[in-house]
Design an enzyme around this catalytic site. Structure first.
Site, mmCIF file in Angstrom:
data_model
loop_
_atom_site.group_PDB
_atom_site.id
_atom_site.type_symbol
_atom_site.label_atom_id
_atom_site.label_comp_id
_atom_site.label_asym_id
_atom_site.label_seq_id
_atom_site.Cartn_x
_atom_site.Cartn_y
_atom_site.Cartn_z
ATOM 1 N N ARG A 279 -113.080 -7.410 -23.857
ATOM 2 C CA ARG A 279 -111.629 -7.606 -23.734
ATOM 3 C C ARG A 279 -110.858 -6.285 -23.725
ATOM 4 O O ARG A 279 -109.698 -6.251 -23.369
ATOM 5 C CB ARG A 279 -111.108 -8.522 -24.858
ATOM 6 C CG ARG A 279 -111.300 -7.959 -26.230
ATOM 7 C CD ARG A 279 -110.998 -8.971 -27.313
ATOM 8 N NE ARG A 279 -109.597 -8.962 -27.711
ATOM 9 C CZ ARG A 279 -109.090 -9.727 -28.667
ATOM 10 N NH1 ARG A 279 -109.868 -10.588 -29.314
ATOM 11 N NH2 ARG A 279 -107.835 -9.668 -28.995
ATOM 12 N N HIS B 219 -103.024 -1.258 -25.354
ATOM 13 C CA HIS B 219 -101.835 -0.910 -26.143
ATOM 14 C C HIS B 219 -100.564 -1.074 -25.326
ATOM 15 O O HIS B 219 -99.537 -1.519 -25.835
ATOM 16 C CB HIS B 219 -101.937 0.531 -26.634
ATOM 17 C CG HIS B 219 -102.986 0.690 -27.670
ATOM 18 N ND1 HIS B 219 -103.637 1.866 -27.912
ATOM 19 C CD2 HIS B 219 -103.483 -0.206 -28.528
ATOM 20 C CE1 HIS B 219 -104.498 1.679 -28.881
ATOM 21 N NE2 HIS B 219 -104.420 0.433 -29.269
ATOM 22 N N CYS C 223 -103.347 -19.868 -29.011
ATOM 23 C CA CYS C 223 -102.690 -18.726 -29.652
ATOM 24 C C CYS C 223 -103.121 -17.400 -29.029
ATOM 25 O O CYS C 223 -102.788 -16.346 -29.538
ATOM 26 C CB CYS C 223 -102.949 -18.716 -31.154
ATOM 27 S SG CYS C 223 -104.675 -18.517 -31.576
ATOM 28 N N ARG D 270 -102.463 -13.330 -38.495
ATOM 29 C CA ARG D 270 -103.674 -12.498 -38.437
ATOM 30 C C ARG D 270 -103.776 -11.732 -39.753
ATOM 31 O O ARG D 270 -103.290 -10.603 -39.876
ATOM 32 C CB ARG D 270 -103.587 -11.508 -37.277
ATOM 33 C CG ARG D 270 -103.734 -12.127 -35.879
ATOM 34 C CD ARG D 270 -103.686 -11.047 -34.823
ATOM 35 N NE ARG D 270 -104.186 -11.477 -33.533
ATOM 36 C CZ ARG D 270 -103.414 -11.685 -32.455
ATOM 37 N NH1 ARG D 270 -102.113 -11.507 -32.528
ATOM 38 N NH2 ARG D 270 -103.950 -12.051 -31.308
HETATM 39 C C1 PEP Z 1 -107.829 -14.640 -29.413
HETATM 40 O O1 PEP Z 1 -108.999 -14.243 -29.464
HETATM 41 O O2 PEP Z 1 -107.322 -15.152 -28.389
HETATM 42 C C2 PEP Z 1 -106.952 -14.531 -30.585
HETATM 43 C C3 PEP Z 1 -105.766 -15.098 -30.594
HETATM 44 O O3 PEP Z 1 -107.377 -13.801 -31.630
HETATM 45 P P1 PEP Z 1 -107.455 -12.187 -31.656
HETATM 46 O O4 PEP Z 1 -106.728 -11.663 -30.441
HETATM 47 O O5 PEP Z 1 -106.825 -11.777 -32.932
HETATM 48 O O6 PEP Z 1 -108.924 -11.937 -31.607
HETATM 49 MG MG MG Z 2 -109.950 -13.797 -31.325
#
Ligand code: PEP
Ligand code: MG
Length: 551
Positions: free
Chosen positions: A443, A185, A480, A284
């Protein structure tokens, strides 16, 4: 000589100023005197939770975009019935009121931490709730941002959303946290506010109050006690940022790199236009429906998409179909319970259990496109095989959409990009998930943040493989994920052959300015240097040298 410590780059930009540590939280103890009237103490505790939940909601109403969502979620944590029950039980068992709050919060926070992933991220939000309730009960100031007449770099073990969302970029020059990850965050909010941030920096604990630092949120570095020359250099760099170029993205020698925005709401789209985005590279769509209990109808979806398309006008918009599951649960989809949701039925894979949701969405996207005339293309998240790419491309074409793409975020797709490219018109590399699956590292885990460093050479090697496959099948490649918002790494991406970059709107200016300073050849040299580097640290230094970065 100036000493340097390394963390993980979380929000781009550079700042210089004295460090101020976040005010510490009030401490409670089991040996504090309990209240004499148990019922009255329970009423007092309930009222303290209610007051804190109310303050989060009020802050949420004043905030915008991701800050508002995070504050609303934290407000819900402060009203959680199970938490309140446990506090009441502690008081009934004879515990001091404030300490009963600390104990209940610690218990639930430990459970969240043990669950890992997104749940573990919520533990720091819950601890923040607990500290504010305790401060309310003790009648002391809540932990928070230090008051200072002069701007400073805010340092903290970790920052709770309530702290980050209320930051004033005029006072807080930069953020430095001991914990946290590049997708936490803190990072998302810092980017939204345009404040440079370095996270996951354990050595930061050694920095004393008021020590001057240079905080480089692009390279993930903190320089302690810079000399006057270095200080001047940073101030000049900041002034240059304020006076940054506008217009389409291009290198100094005129190579065009369309700079696009990642959006999840109409407010984001407005900001993107205001900040000169040349289009939307990642819409998104799941963000529009996060809180919803029942599935949105085709009509409802059409209206929400058309609102965003109208804001973008004739700038192109890439719509991603629902990326639900894992870190983005959507209650109305009734997703199956899974042991490892990040490895489960998420993204396009949901069509195997509920194809109707995808078909409805494609119908709504096409209807909104037809109603607004905005150039729209669609892409699917979490595609790993040729069959999946073909399935999506066929469904999109059946819905009337001609320009179809896939997110490349699974290593299998990267390795087979030539074959997947034969099925679609474009690729968009999602480096957040690509790093997650490439390194097998959650992540959302701050402990594993170093593996999500965009400068890990394995990430660049994977992107190079995608570009090579894509050029054989003639498809364009964009990025992205968060890595595209790092101005130095953005140059590396261009050097690797990436065509477009998409990022949080507030990151556009920094990337546009940096690209304008370097030539395409320098980008190519930086990409080659990163591919040849052994470690992430070597990669940052080697790319910096190739791009003529002064340190
Ligand atoms: C990604 O996975 O890098 C991405 C842009 O999508 P999200 O962060 O929405 O999973
Ligand atoms: Mg993603």
């Amino acid at each position: 000589m100036t000493r340097e410590i390394r963390g993980v780059a979380a929000a781009p930009g550079i700042a210089v100023g004295p460090v101020k540590w976040l005010a510490s939280a009030p401490v409670t103890s089991a040996s504090d005197a309990p209240g004499s009237d148990v019922d009255a103490e329970i009423v007092r505790a309930d009222a303290a939770f209610e007051a804190v939940a109310g303050r989060y909601s009020a802050q949420a109403l004043d905030a915008k975009g991701p800050a508002a969502d995070i504050l609303f979620m934290t407000s819900a944590l402060a009203a959680d019935p199970a938490l309140l029950d446990q506090v009441r039980a502690g008081i009934r068992a004879g515990g001091p009121t404030a300490h009963s709050v600390t104990e209940a919060v610690t218990h639930f926070a430990e459970q969240l931490t043990a669950l890992g992933g997104m749940m573990a991220e919520r533990a720091s939000d819950l601890r923040d709730v607990g500290q504010r309730v305790v401060a309310e009960l003790l009648g002391v100031d809540p932990p928070g941002i230090p008051q200072s007449a002069t701007p400073f770099v805010l340092a903290a073990q970790d920052l709770a959303p309530a702290d980050t969302a209320t930051l004033d970029p005029a006072t807080v020059l930069g953020l430095l946290t001991v914990a946290g990850g590049p997708t936490s965050h803190t990072a998302i909010l810092a980017k939204a506010l345009g404040i440079p941030a370095v996270v996951a920096c354990p050595d930061a604990v050694e920095i004393a109050e008021d020590v001057e630092v240079v905080l480089d949120g692009t390279g993930g570095l903190v320089e302690l006690e810079p000399d006057a020359g270095r200080r001047e250099e940073v101030l000049t760099a900041r002034a240059r940022q304020a006076d940054a170029p506008t217009g389409p993205g291009r290198t100094a020698d005129g190579h065009a790199v369309p700079l696009l925005a990642n959006v999840g709401s109409a407010a984001d789209a407005r900001l993107a236009v205001e900040l000169g985005a040349e289009g939307v590279g990642l819409f998104r769509t799941e963000f529009l429906f996060l809180g919803q209990k029942s599935a949105p109808t085709v009509q409802e979806q059409t209206e929400r998409y058309a609102e965003i398309f109208r804001i973008m006008g004739d700038r192109p918009v890439t719509v991603r179909t629902l990326d639900a599951g894992s870190d983005k649960p959507l209650p109305f989809l009734n997703l199956p319970e899974e042991e490892n949701p990040a490895l489960g039925v998420r993204g396009l894979r949901l069509s195997s259990v509920d194809e109707g949701a995808l078909l409805d969405q494609l119908t709504a996207i096409e209807a909104a496109r037809a109603a607004t005339g905005t150039p729209v293309q669609v892409m699917a998240p979490m595609v790993g095989t040729v069959q999946e790419a073909n399935y999506f491309a066929t469904r999109a074409r059946d819905a009337g959409i001609d320009t179809r793409g896939i997110m490349v975020e699974i290593p299998a797709a990267a390795l087979r990009s030539e074959h997947l490219g034969a099925e679609v018109e474009f690729f968009s590399i999602g480096t957040n998930d690509l790093s997650q699956y490439l390194f097998g590292a959650d992540r959302m885990s701050s402990t594993l943040a170093a593996l999500h460093d965009p400068w890990q050479p394995a990430l660049a090697a994977t992107i190079a493989a995608v570009v090579a496959g894509a050029s054989k099948s003639g498809v364009k490649v964009g990025v992205c994920g968060e890595s595209a918002s790092n101005p130095e790494f953005a140059c590396v991406l261009v050097g690797l052959g990436v065509h477009t970059l998409s990022m949080a709107p507030r990151s556009l200016a920094g990337v546009r300015a940096r690209l304008a300073e370097v030539s395409l050849d320098q980008c190519g040299a930086a990409a080659a240097a990163v591919l040849a580097a052994r470690t992430a640290d070597d990669a940052v230094l080697a790319a910096g040298a190739a791009l003529g970065r002064n340190r």
